[in-house]
Design a protein around this motif. Sequence first.
Motif, PDB file in Angstrom:
ATOM      1  N   SER A  78       0.856  -1.187   0.000  1.00 15.13           N
ATOM      2  CA  SER A  78       0.000   0.000   0.000  1.00 15.13           C
ATOM      3  C   SER A  78       0.891   1.236   0.000  1.00 15.13           C
ATOM      4  N   VAL A  79       0.796   2.039  -1.054  1.00  6.94           N
ATOM      5  CA  VAL A  79       1.546   3.293  -1.123  1.00  6.94           C
ATOM      6  C   VAL A  79       0.622   4.414  -0.665  1.00  6.94           C
ATOM      7  N   VAL A  80       1.047   5.121   0.378  1.00  7.16           N
ATOM      8  CA  VAL A  80       0.209   6.156   0.987  1.00  7.16           C
ATOM      9  C   VAL A  80       0.815   7.531   0.747  1.00  7.16           C
ATOM     10  N   ILE A  81      -0.027   8.446   0.273  1.00 12.00           N
ATOM     11  CA  ILE A  81       0.374   9.835   0.094  1.00 12.00           C
ATOM     12  C   ILE A  81      -0.610  10.702   0.873  1.00 12.00           C
ATOM     13  N   GLU A  88      -0.036  20.819  -7.378  1.00 14.47           N
ATOM     14  CA  GLU A  88       1.016  20.774  -8.396  1.00 14.47           C
ATOM     15  C   GLU A  88       2.097  19.764  -8.038  1.00 14.47           C
ATOM     16  N   SER A  89       2.596  19.813  -6.800  1.00 14.35           N
ATOM     17  CA  SER A  89       3.630  18.862  -6.405  1.00 14.35           C
ATOM     18  C   SER A  89       3.048  17.460  -6.281  1.00 14.35           C
ATOM     19  N   LEU A  90       1.793  17.356  -5.860  1.00 13.40           N
ATOM     20  CA  LEU A  90       1.140  16.047  -5.764  1.00 13.40           C
ATOM     21  C   LEU A  90       1.084  15.367  -7.123  1.00 13.40           C
ATOM     22  N   GLU A  91       0.789  16.127  -8.145  1.00 16.13           N
ATOM     23  CA  GLU A  91       0.706  15.549  -9.489  1.00 16.13           C
ATOM     24  C   GLU A  91       2.056  14.975  -9.916  1.00 16.13           C
ATOM     25  N   ARG A  92       3.141  15.684  -9.623  1.00 11.23           N
ATOM     26  CA  ARG A  92       4.476  15.167  -9.952  1.00 11.23           C
ATOM     27  C   ARG A  92       4.774  13.894  -9.160  1.00 11.23           C
ATOM     28  N   CYS A  93       4.387  13.886  -7.897  1.00 11.85           N
ATOM     29  CA  CYS A  93       4.593  12.712  -7.060  1.00 11.85           C
ATOM     30  C   CYS A  93       3.832  11.506  -7.620  1.00 11.85           C
ATOM     31  N   LEU A  94       2.580  11.723  -7.966  1.00 11.55           N
ATOM     32  CA  LEU A  94       1.765  10.630  -8.492  1.00 11.55           C
ATOM     33  C   LEU A  94       2.308  10.093  -9.817  1.00 11.55           C
ATOM     34  N   VAL A 123      -6.710  13.694  -8.401  1.00 11.75           N
ATOM     35  CA  VAL A 123      -7.072  12.271  -8.340  1.00 11.75           C
ATOM     36  C   VAL A 123      -7.980  11.894  -9.499  1.00 11.75           C
ATOM     37  N   GLU A 124      -8.978  12.734  -9.761  1.00 12.26           N
ATOM     38  CA  GLU A 124      -9.906  12.459 -10.869  1.00 12.26           C
ATOM     39  C   GLU A 124      -9.181  12.451 -12.206  1.00 12.26           C
ATOM     40  N   LYS A 125      -8.196  13.309 -12.343  1.00 13.79           N
ATOM     41  CA  LYS A 125      -7.396  13.373 -13.570  1.00 13.79           C
ATOM     42  C   LYS A 125      -6.652  12.057 -13.798  1.00 13.79           C
ATOM     43  N   PHE A 126      -6.061  11.505 -12.743  1.00 15.19           N
ATOM     44  CA  PHE A 126      -5.335  10.242 -12.872  1.00 15.19           C
ATOM     45  C   PHE A 126      -6.290   9.073 -13.090  1.00 15.19           C
TER      46      PHE A 126
END
Length: 199
Positions: A78-81, A88-94, A123-126
């Motif tokens: 389980s990868v937890v963020i 913006e930084s979350l998108e790079r991380c994902l 999240v919806e984008k991914f």
Amino acid sequence: IRLHSYPIAHVALSLDRPWTPDELSEELWQHLAPSINTFLKRYGLAPAASLTDPRLEELGLSLIAKRNAFRARAPFASVVICTRDRAESLERCLESVVALDYPKFEIILVDNAPKTDGTKRVVEKFKARGFEMRYILEPTPGLSVARNTALRHIKGEFMACIDDDEAADKYWLLELAQAFERSENVTAVLTLATTVSRT
């Protein structure tokens, strides 16, 4: 600098002049010799004399074979963020997490006391791109609170946490998972950027 994908050192060189291959090799060796030989010693090998020492090639191929064998039996992870208004930084991380070389894992994203819907939109984008992940809203602020919330929802045999402003190496999860096999007494693995623990 990597040895067959295994990071061994970091080198900064000036590019204000052209380097010949021989010059570059010699300069790199001066910087890398201590790190390389520490790496070799860890695996019971004698020190190398140059970047072209065949022991480096043999060790690199051996480590890759070991990693590939582990991949076939790797446990579900389980990868937890945990994040808060850092779309913006979350998108790079994902982007780095969905590209992990790991056979089976889930992504759990905890939106911690958000003031906007930016995280949910990422999240919806991914998900629209076909990547599955679970979105959990945690209204109480605090990283410890967010991680405890994640812990109640994970399905993996271990939980790997990565911060929303970090990028995971392609083999990050594989290497972390292998650490648990080194001893029955290993219950948590701490790296420079991330923490992983058994569930």
